[in-house]
Design a protein around this motif. Structure first.
Motif, PDB file in Angstrom:
ATOM      1  N   THR A 103      38.011  41.383  70.133  1.00 33.84           N
ATOM      2  CA  THR A 103      37.456  40.625  70.992  1.00 33.84           C
ATOM      3  C   THR A 103      38.116  39.345  71.155  1.00 33.84           C
ATOM      4  OG1 THR A 103      35.466  39.536  69.867  1.00 33.84           O
ATOM      5  CG2 THR A 103      35.145  41.673  70.570  1.00 33.84           C
ATOM      6  N   ARG A 104      38.356  38.770  72.294  1.00 25.83           N
ATOM      7  CA  ARG A 104      39.083  37.620  72.702  1.00 25.83           C
ATOM      8  C   ARG A 104      40.449  37.672  71.753  1.00 25.83           C
ATOM      9  NH1 ARG A 104      35.138  35.681  75.994  1.00 25.83           N
ATOM     10  NH2 ARG A 104      33.137  35.657  75.194  1.00 25.83           N
ATOM     11  N   GLU A 156      29.203  35.727  72.010  1.00 29.52           N
ATOM     12  CA  GLU A 156      30.249  36.585  71.424  1.00 29.52           C
ATOM     13  C   GLU A 156      29.722  38.037  71.168  1.00 29.52           C
ATOM     14  OE1 GLU A 156      33.446  35.917  70.948  1.00 29.52           O
ATOM     15  OE2 GLU A 156      32.851  34.298  71.944  1.00 29.52           O
ATOM     16  N   LYS A 176      27.242  29.825  70.069  1.00 31.82           N
ATOM     17  CA  LYS A 176      28.006  30.603  70.788  1.00 31.82           C
ATOM     18  C   LYS A 176      27.852  32.174  70.145  1.00 31.82           C
ATOM     19  CE  LYS A 176      30.527  28.198  73.856  1.00 31.82           C
ATOM     20  NZ  LYS A 176      30.607  28.471  75.054  1.00 31.82           N
ATOM     21  N   HIS A 177      27.307  32.186  69.068  1.00 30.07           N
ATOM     22  CA  HIS A 177      27.049  33.493  68.393  1.00 30.07           C
ATOM     23  C   HIS A 177      26.625  34.873  69.339  1.00 30.07           C
ATOM     24  CE1 HIS A 177      27.401  32.225  63.913  1.00 30.07           C
ATOM     25  NE2 HIS A 177      28.364  31.719  64.687  1.00 30.07           N
ATOM     26  N   THR A 182      33.221  29.829  65.078  1.00 30.58           N
ATOM     27  CA  THR A 182      32.497  29.840  65.947  1.00 30.58           C
ATOM     28  C   THR A 182      31.121  29.097  66.166  1.00 30.58           C
ATOM     29  OG1 THR A 182      33.320  32.178  66.357  1.00 30.58           O
ATOM     30  CG2 THR A 182      31.389  31.902  67.603  1.00 30.58           C
ATOM     31  N   ARG A 192      36.272  34.690  61.472  1.00 29.61           N
ATOM     32  CA  ARG A 192      36.110  34.204  63.084  1.00 29.61           C
ATOM     33  C   ARG A 192      34.789  33.570  63.481  1.00 29.61           C
ATOM     34  NH1 ARG A 192      36.365  38.726  66.675  1.00 29.61           N
ATOM     35  NH2 ARG A 192      35.319  37.415  68.158  1.00 29.61           N
ATOM     36  N   HIS A 203      29.589  39.653  74.126  1.00 33.10           N
ATOM     37  CA  HIS A 203      30.794  40.123  74.996  1.00 33.10           C
ATOM     38  C   HIS A 203      31.287  41.209  74.265  1.00 33.10           C
ATOM     39  CE1 HIS A 203      34.838  39.725  76.500  1.00 33.10           C
ATOM     40  NE2 HIS A 203      35.289  39.665  75.269  1.00 33.10           N
ATOM     41  N   TYR A 204      31.065  41.509  72.994  1.00 33.51           N
ATOM     42  CA  TYR A 204      31.540  42.706  72.209  1.00 33.51           C
ATOM     43  C   TYR A 204      30.977  44.019  72.928  1.00 33.51           C
ATOM     44  CZ  TYR A 204      31.523  45.783  68.093  1.00 33.51           C
ATOM     45  OH  TYR A 204      31.518  46.997  67.287  1.00 33.51           O
TER      46      TYR A 204
END
Length: 269
Positions: free
Chosen positions: A116-117, A138, A134-135, A130, A126, A141-142
């Motif tokens: 991812t990203r 993320e 923002k966890h 982070t 990662r 997004h996953y």
């Protein structure tokens, strides 16, 4: 009817042994069906073999298919050998991958979000880089990528859908319920299966993918399930198959599936 759809071999660069070794291990484990599903090449990269320790070379792909089909014929009547592949999911390259896979007689294709990203989901660092705020973003997004992979129409099975927890067990505690539910709904609507992948036991998290909590929600949405050991050693073929079967029954599943000629074969639990 015992089956295992997720196995690797030497071509990917991080697994041991030949394809035939995995077939023979499956016979010893009394499996009826063994799927061969090594990591596909990076088709969008201009190089033939940009990451030798992760995936096979593009020039090896046809040889891989040919070897599986040869062994399928050799072991016919003893064990059903299925031609599969584990494919990375890159939204921007999905049409290229589709066009390559359409050239071969795959029984099934496993779609896995491994990055991812631009960062591996298994990268131990990662989350250190982070911010905590923002966890959730993320994780959302996953699961958005997983939903996209389901909708792509390229895959019959989605691989290890919470594998981000592999080297970061706290991943399971990050709140992203709406994203997970939206992903499971997309998976059900797209009529693809998720695998119960027992390789998580070899990682820091020490358990299967996905969690029981996700499996309970998958059952609610009507998601199909299948089994994959994700073996990188012949000795792990079929690993924990009976334990997974029992756990699925406890959760409330009545059946699971494997794929042949891209059609689901239903197996009662």
């Amino acid at each position: 009817m015992k089956f295992d759809l997720h196995t690797h071999h030497f071509r990917c660069g991080h697994a041991d042994a030949n394809i035939e070794d995995y077939i023979q291990a499956a016979i010893r484990a009394e499996l009826d069906v063994i799927g061969i599903s090594d990591h596909s090449p990076y088709f969008a990269n201009e190089l033939d073999h940009p990451q030798p320790g992760i995936a096979m070379a593009k020039s090896e792909f046809a040889n891989y298919v040919e070897e599986v089909l040869r062994l399928k014929a050799k072991y016919e009547g003893t064990i059903d050998v299925l031609l599969g592949v584990e494919s990375d999911f890159y939204p921007e390259h999905i049409e290229l991958y589709r066009s390559v896979y359409d050239q071969y007689p795959f029984d099934y294709i496993i779609g896995s979000v491994h990055q991812t990203r631009g960062v591996s989901i298994f990268n131990r660092n990662r989350w250190k880089n982070t911010p905590a705020a923002k966890h959730a973003e993320e994780k959302q997004h996953y699961y958005e990528l997983i939903a996209q992979s389901a909708r792509s129409g390229v895959f019959q099975v989605l691989g290890h859908i919470d594998a981000m927890k592999g080297y970061y067990p706290a991943f399971s505690d990050i709140q992203a319920d709406e994203a997970i539910d939206a992903s499971l709904a997309a998976i059900a609507e797209s009529d693809v299966a998720i695998e119960i992948n027992t390789s998580g036991k070899t990682k820091d998290v020490g358990g299967w993918y996905p969690s029981d909590a996700i499996l309970e929600r998958a059952l609610h949405y009507g998601v199909k399930v299948t089994f994959g050991s994700d073996s990188h050693l012949p000795s792990r073929v079929g690993d924990d198959w009976e334990l997974v079967r029992q756990r699925l029954k406890e959760i409330g599943f009545k059946q699971w599936v494997y794929y042949k000629q891209k059609k689901a074969v239903v197996v009662p639990l």
